[in-house]
Design a protein around this motif. Structure first.
Motif, PDB file in Angstrom:
ATOM      1  N   UNK A 160      45.762 -61.729  65.327  1.00 19.68           N
ATOM      2  CA  UNK A 160      45.560 -63.066  64.964  1.00 19.68           C
ATOM      3  C   UNK A 160      44.321 -63.423  65.731  1.00 19.68           C
ATOM      4  N   UNK A 161      44.172 -63.073  67.097  1.00 17.82           N
ATOM      5  CA  UNK A 161      42.721 -63.439  67.554  1.00 17.82           C
ATOM      6  C   UNK A 161      41.693 -62.629  66.901  1.00 17.82           C
ATOM      7  N   UNK A 186      50.676 -58.844  57.981  1.00 24.82           N
ATOM      8  CA  UNK A 186      49.741 -59.842  58.475  1.00 24.82           C
ATOM      9  C   UNK A 186      48.556 -59.544  57.673  1.00 24.82           C
ATOM     10  N   UNK A 187      48.028 -58.358  57.624  1.00 23.98           N
ATOM     11  CA  UNK A 187      46.550 -58.337  57.115  1.00 23.98           C
ATOM     12  C   UNK A 187      46.651 -58.850  55.627  1.00 23.98           C
ATOM     13  N   UNK A 188      47.641 -58.605  54.922  1.00 25.58           N
ATOM     14  CA  UNK A 188      47.532 -59.215  53.396  1.00 25.58           C
ATOM     15  C   UNK A 188      48.150 -60.480  53.321  1.00 25.58           C
ATOM     16  N   UNK A 189      48.858 -61.076  54.038  1.00 27.90           N
ATOM     17  CA  UNK A 189      49.318 -62.419  53.766  1.00 27.90           C
ATOM     18  C   UNK A 189      48.699 -63.617  54.861  1.00 27.90           C
ATOM     19  N   UNK A 190      48.883 -62.982  56.150  1.00 24.45           N
ATOM     20  CA  UNK A 190      48.662 -64.088  57.204  1.00 24.45           C
ATOM     21  C   UNK A 190      47.166 -64.303  57.616  1.00 24.45           C
ATOM     22  N   UNK A 191      46.448 -63.092  57.574  1.00 26.25           N
ATOM     23  CA  UNK A 191      45.073 -63.160  57.989  1.00 26.25           C
ATOM     24  C   UNK A 191      44.043 -64.146  56.917  1.00 26.25           C
ATOM     25  N   UNK A 197      34.284 -69.240  53.556  1.00 24.32           N
ATOM     26  CA  UNK A 197      34.470 -69.056  52.245  1.00 24.32           C
ATOM     27  C   UNK A 197      34.907 -67.649  51.659  1.00 24.32           C
ATOM     28  N   UNK A 198      34.748 -66.659  52.496  1.00 23.20           N
ATOM     29  CA  UNK A 198      35.207 -65.333  52.067  1.00 23.20           C
ATOM     30  C   UNK A 198      36.406 -64.834  52.963  1.00 23.20           C
ATOM     31  N   UNK A 199      37.557 -65.453  52.602  1.00 21.41           N
ATOM     32  CA  UNK A 199      38.977 -65.229  53.670  1.00 21.41           C
ATOM     33  C   UNK A 199      39.482 -63.693  53.707  1.00 21.41           C
ATOM     34  N   UNK A 200      38.955 -62.946  52.648  1.00 20.41           N
ATOM     35  CA  UNK A 200      39.596 -61.565  52.406  1.00 20.41           C
ATOM     36  C   UNK A 200      38.766 -60.574  53.190  1.00 20.41           C
ATOM     37  N   UNK A 201      39.463 -59.230  53.439  1.00 22.15           N
ATOM     38  CA  UNK A 201      38.379 -58.396  53.872  1.00 22.15           C
ATOM     39  C   UNK A 201      37.523 -58.058  53.160  1.00 22.15           C
TER      40      UNK A 201
END
Length: 421
Positions: free
Chosen positions: A222-223, A319-324, A334-338
């Motif tokens: 999360x950090x 966490x990577x798929x949903x929370x991040x 603007x680009x929240x995804x990896x």
């Protein structure tokens, strides 16, 4: 089972960005600027020397470096212009200085330019002399001068709203005299672990006990995503105490993440304990690992709350798929995804039909073709509880639900994880 896209759309629809706050520019790095910062002064604020040397009128040294004519004392030689040095200005000097024709003033980099001076001769083009200086090269008007307002004029927007504040932006804010700036703050996220088998790392794990890995791992993730994290640690499974702990975090958080059992009677106990706070829906999602997860909006403020699996790898993948993405949206990104790239597989991959796989992997570059290559880090049984493989991974290899068997060289999507130094 619910698709990943459907579940993710439900999650991201719950995103609530904290209200913008004004912070010291030293605390703004990595945050999104929430206002246009307008300069009220020019930058630079005055004409200044761009180099150590001598401030001059360019017309007075126009002949320096040229070939002397036949009527000179030394025909054929390069002309040397000699000027008296009538003063010296250091950076930060506040003494008004006026230059007369055929004079020079010695200046440091950043020193204010004397009145009438329109150029600076670099020290290396002179003999460095005092009280006279010999100039061996001509300079053009404006050469080696930083002109007032050349960078920013009063009324110019120095940093625009929506800009991620990095080192350059912090420097520019300081340069235009902006002490505090309005930003989208980091969302506050609380992490809670639930499980009778858990013990904190400052104690010795006894028979049947395991260390609380998830609260540390999820807090770190999360950090890394940009959140302001409160690691609550281990919470008692007793319903009243669990509800009180979660309720306390809902007051202080924009996101709450609970890790613990997501199936069977234990998960129902958690769901029932939190029922007074809202509906925590436990759902099967067409992905693996972490095919079972919980999500709901709890408390008076309908805070997005997750129940992630107790297995560490499953929890981190969920966490990577949903929370991040939720954290990044809350920060105004603007680009929240990896970042995702296409890569060719190294070795065969067998996947689970009907579910999207997020497999730990190593992303490499083919030195000859420049193509990305992806190799899955496998475990004997899928290993959703094994952290060592994830620690070695630098990407998640994404296998679509219809791709049951992939051959070496087939193309797949690959999501970058944090880059190594």
């Amino acid at each position: 089972m619910r698709s990943v896209e459907d579940q993710l759309s439900r999650v991201t629809a719950a995103a609530v960005a904290p209200r913008p706050v004004r912070v010291a520019i030293s605390e703004s790095q990595g945050l999104l600027c929430a206002e246009d910062v307008t300069a009220d002064r020019p930058l630079p604020g005055f004409d200044q020397s761009a180099i150590d040397g001598y401030a001059v009128r360019s017309v007075d040294v126009a002949d320096a470096g040229s070939i002397a004519g036949d009527d000179s004392e030394s025909p054929g030689d390069h002309v040397i212009v000699v000027l008296p040095v009538v003063g010296e200005l250091k950076a930060g000097s506040r003494t008004p200085t006026r230059l007369q024709p055929r004079q020079a003033v010695r200046v440091e980099t950043g020193a204010p330019l004397p009145t009438l001076a329109d150029a600076v001769v670099p020290r290396r083009w002179t003999d460095g002399g005092l009280p006279k200086v010999r100039v061996g090269h001509a300079v053009r008007s404006g050469q080696y001068v930083r002109h007032e307002g050349a960078d920013v004029q009063p009324g110019d927007v120095a940093v625009r709203a929506g800009t991620i504040i990095g080192p350059a932006q912090v420097g520019l804010l300081a340069a235009v005299g902006c002490e505090r700036v309005l930003v989208h703050p980091r969302p506050r996220l609380s992490v809670i672990s639930v499980g009778g088998e858990l013990v904190d790392i400052d104690r010795t794990a006894g028979g049947g006990q395991v260390y609380d890995v998830n609260s540390y791992a999820i807090a770190a993730a999360a950090r890394d995503a940009g959140a302001d994290v409160n690691r609550v640690g281990i919470a008692d499974k007793e319903p009243t105490q669990l509800r009180e702990i979660v309720e306390g975090q809902l007051i202080r958080s924009e996101i709450v993440v609970i890790t613990g059992p997501v199936g069977g009677a234990a998960s129902e106990t958690i769901k029932e304990a939190l029922a007074e706070l809202g509906d925590l829906e436990i759902t099967r999602i067409a992905m693996y690992p972490a095919s079972v997860q919980g999500f709901g909006q709890l408390g008076r403020d309908e805070v997005p709350t997750f129940l992630l699996p107790s297995n560490p790898v499953s929890a981190l993948v969920a966490f990577e798929v949903m929370v991040r993405p939720l954290i990044r949206i809350a920060m105004g990104k603007r680009q929240p995804m990896r970042r995702v790239v296409r890569a060719r597989t190294v070795g065969a991959i067998t996947s689970v039909e009907g579910r999207r796989g997020y497999l730990r992997g190593q992303l490499m570059r083919d030195e000859q073709t420049g193509e990305y290559l992806a190799q899955v880090i496998s475990a004997p049984d899928g290993g959703s509880h094994l952290l060592a493989g994830l620690a070695e991974a630098n990407c998640l290899v994404i296998i679509e639900p219809e791709d049951v068997e992939l051959r070496p060289g087939d193309e797949v999507d690959v999501a970058f994880l944090a880059q190594r130094g």
